[in-house]
Design an enzyme around this catalytic site. Structure first.
Site, PDB file in Angstrom:
ATOM      1  N   ARG A 288      -5.117  48.960   4.130  1.00 48.42           N
ATOM      2  CA  ARG A 288      -4.151  48.304   5.014  1.00 48.42           C
ATOM      3  C   ARG A 288      -2.883  47.860   4.288  1.00 48.42           C
ATOM      4  NH1 ARG A 288      -8.224  44.340   8.513  1.00 48.42           N
ATOM      5  NH2 ARG A 288      -9.145  45.985   9.785  1.00 48.42           N
TER       6      ARG A 288
ATOM      7  N   SER B 174     -14.490  39.579   7.926  1.00 47.95           N
ATOM      8  CA  SER B 174     -14.275  38.212   8.402  1.00 47.95           C
ATOM      9  C   SER B 174     -15.398  37.784   9.342  1.00 47.95           C
ATOM     10  CB  SER B 174     -12.922  38.100   9.111  1.00 47.95           C
ATOM     11  OG  SER B 174     -12.854  38.998  10.195  1.00 47.95           O
ATOM     12  N   LEU B 175     -15.966  38.745  10.080  1.00 50.76           N
ATOM     13  CA  LEU B 175     -17.086  38.432  10.969  1.00 50.76           C
ATOM     14  C   LEU B 175     -18.311  38.037  10.150  1.00 50.76           C
ATOM     15  CD1 LEU B 175     -16.719  41.328  13.571  1.00 50.76           C
ATOM     16  CD2 LEU B 175     -15.781  39.026  13.667  1.00 50.76           C
TER      17      LEU B 175
ATOM     18  N   HIS C 250      -1.996  39.510   9.991  1.00 52.42           N
ATOM     19  CA  HIS C 250      -3.328  39.637  10.584  1.00 52.42           C
ATOM     20  C   HIS C 250      -4.334  38.607  10.091  1.00 52.42           C
ATOM     21  CE1 HIS C 250      -6.704  41.409  12.557  1.00 52.42           C
ATOM     22  NE2 HIS C 250      -7.220  41.975  11.477  1.00 52.42           N
TER      23      HIS C 250
ATOM     24  N   ASP D 121      -3.671  24.289  11.874  1.00 53.49           N
ATOM     25  CA  ASP D 121      -3.880  22.851  12.031  1.00 53.49           C
ATOM     26  C   ASP D 121      -4.982  22.319  11.104  1.00 53.49           C
ATOM     27  OD1 ASP D 121      -2.127  23.368  14.123  1.00 53.49           O
ATOM     28  OD2 ASP D 121      -3.740  23.529  15.584  1.00 53.49           O
TER      29      ASP D 121
END
Length: 437
Positions: free
Chosen positions: A142, A256-257, A209, A77
């Site tokens: 990954r 990402s943290l 992910h 969004d």
């Protein structure tokens, strides 16, 4: 723990939360950001938040894919509002897939399972990663592991009746290690799939992910207006919805943290300074009128296609043709499908006419943003004729730094269609080299 600590500090400082408010538009005055327009789900009312600064930290858009670890509300969004406002999105083609999501569900099993000795096996019981990464095998990055799983299934070597999953084999790992160091894995497998990891392989699949791309920002979390790095005054973004590009084309685990903590803080400090030195911009009294008319138009009309049916086709097509492995043919096919779905969506209206907690309307709006995000990803991926990080083109398997060492900026035209622009990558101390395993 980061989230809990943040909430505690916000409560301590008296921060006011507007829960169940859905942001639908940005208020822009001569190119500057002057607030947002939001829909209150509990009442159906439209609210204008007139402010000096705005920061989007709205998360990713993994729900465009059939199988994802993302929450149901991660429908793009925030980036969708930006995209519709004529502002660019950056590096949308780079999307990371996690190799060990639970079959059909996408709930993630930690990579620690492979770190402790877990082995990936196909339907024939073969340890197939030896073919794709002979030296580090199941501990490969990954994207490589996800592609290897994808190829195994596509070539008919998957497990199960439909050959549509891979097995994570933990039977040779010490049971005490599994029960004590990996309790989530055993709990998830037993609860959701009725599988005991101590005795049998756990069905897994590549799972959407993390989005490396999103709203372009600089290191101050200021949103960029174009590839020339002009900023949108008063507008900031941080986290997965943003693209400051600390992740490049392929995010490392846990980064990402760090991303949200570092640039959320930087953005907050910049916002405070900006608000202290700038006046509140004047906005028209009827600024929310276009949004109100648009919402009403979603309810008025006779065409009642199912939002769920449109979403299902989009998710299946994106998962099959624009996920782990892509080609010119597959991307062109899904691009045509998305165009057709957007046409159907534009003529579709919701059945529920109520004002209070109209979840059908909310899901319908979310689907529109997802279709936009899918379009941005597919168009950007089709244009990038190379493989890099989370973007793998089977028909262009090599990375081409001489031409493609640059960021993609995609903009939605007012009348439909997209424009692409590019910005050179600013390299740090490390030069790109070929990955070998």
């Amino acid at each position: 723990m980061i989230l809990q600590t943040l909430f505690q500090q916000c409560t301590k400082e008296g921060v006011e939360f507007y829960n169940e408010f859905f942001v639908l538009d940005l208020i822009m005055v001569d190119g500057d950001c002057a607030g947002i327009i939001a829909y209150e789900i509990a009442t159906g009312e439209i609210h204008v938040f007139h402010s000096k600064t705005v920061l989007f930290a709205t998360g990713g858009f993994g729900k465009m894919f059939k199988i994802t670890s993302n929450a149901h509300t991660l429908t793009g969004d925030g980036p969708g509002v930006v995209y519709r406002k004529g502002l660019p999105l950056e590096d949308m083609e780079f999307f990371q897939f996690h190799p060990t999501g639970l079959y059909r569900l996408g709930i993630l099993l930690s990579e620690a399972a492979r770190g402790e000795g877990g082995i990936l096996r196909n339907g024939e019981g073969e340890r197939f990663m030896e073919r794709y990464a002979p030296t580090i095998k199941d501990l490969a990055p990954r994207d490589m592991v996800s592609r290897a799983e994808f190829f195994e299934m596509k070539e008919g070597r998957g497990a199960g009746p439909d050959k549509d999953y891979i097995l994570l084999d933990l039977t040779d790992v010490d049971p005490d290690v599994i029960e004590n160091k990996l309790p989530d894995i055993t709990e998830f497998a037993r609860t959701y799939l009725d599988v005991d990891p101590l005795k049998e392989g756990v069905p897994i699949v590549p799972t959407a992910h993390y989005a490396m791309g999103g709203i372009p920002t600089n290191v101050k979390a200021e949103v960029l207006r174009n590839a020339e790095e002009d900023i949108v005054p008063g507008f900031y973004s941080a986290g997965e919805c943003a693209c400051v590009s600390v992740h490049g084309a392929n995010r490392l685990g846990t980064n990402s943290l760090l991303d949200i903590v570092v640039f959320g803080r930087r953005g907050g400090l910049e916002m405070a300074e900006y608000a202290a030195t700038h006046k509140l911009l004047d906005i028209p009294e009827d600024v929310a009128e276009p949004t109100e008319k648009w919402l009403q138009s979603l309810m008025d009309g006779d065409t009642r296609e199912s939002t769920a049916d449109i979403r299902k086709v989009m998710q299946e097509e994106m998962m099959d043709k624009a996920s782990v492995v892509r080609t010119e043919e597959s991307l062109s096919s899904v691009e045509e499908t998305l165009s057709a779905l957007k046409t159907i969506y534009a003529e579709t209206h919701v059945k529920d006419q109520s004002k209070i907690f109209n979840t059908e309307l909310v899901e319908h709006i979310e689907l529109g943003f997802l279709l936009d995000m899918a379009e941005a990803l597919v168009v950007s991926a089709k244009a990038r004729t190379e493989s890099r990080g989370g973007h793998y083109r089977e028909d262009h398997q090599m990375r081409e730094d001489d031409y493609w060492l640059r960021h993609t900026f995609i903009t939605q035209r007012p009348g439909g269609g997209t424009d692409l622009d590019y910005k050179d990558v600013t390299l740090g101390r490390y030069e790109p080299v070929e990955r070998k395993y």
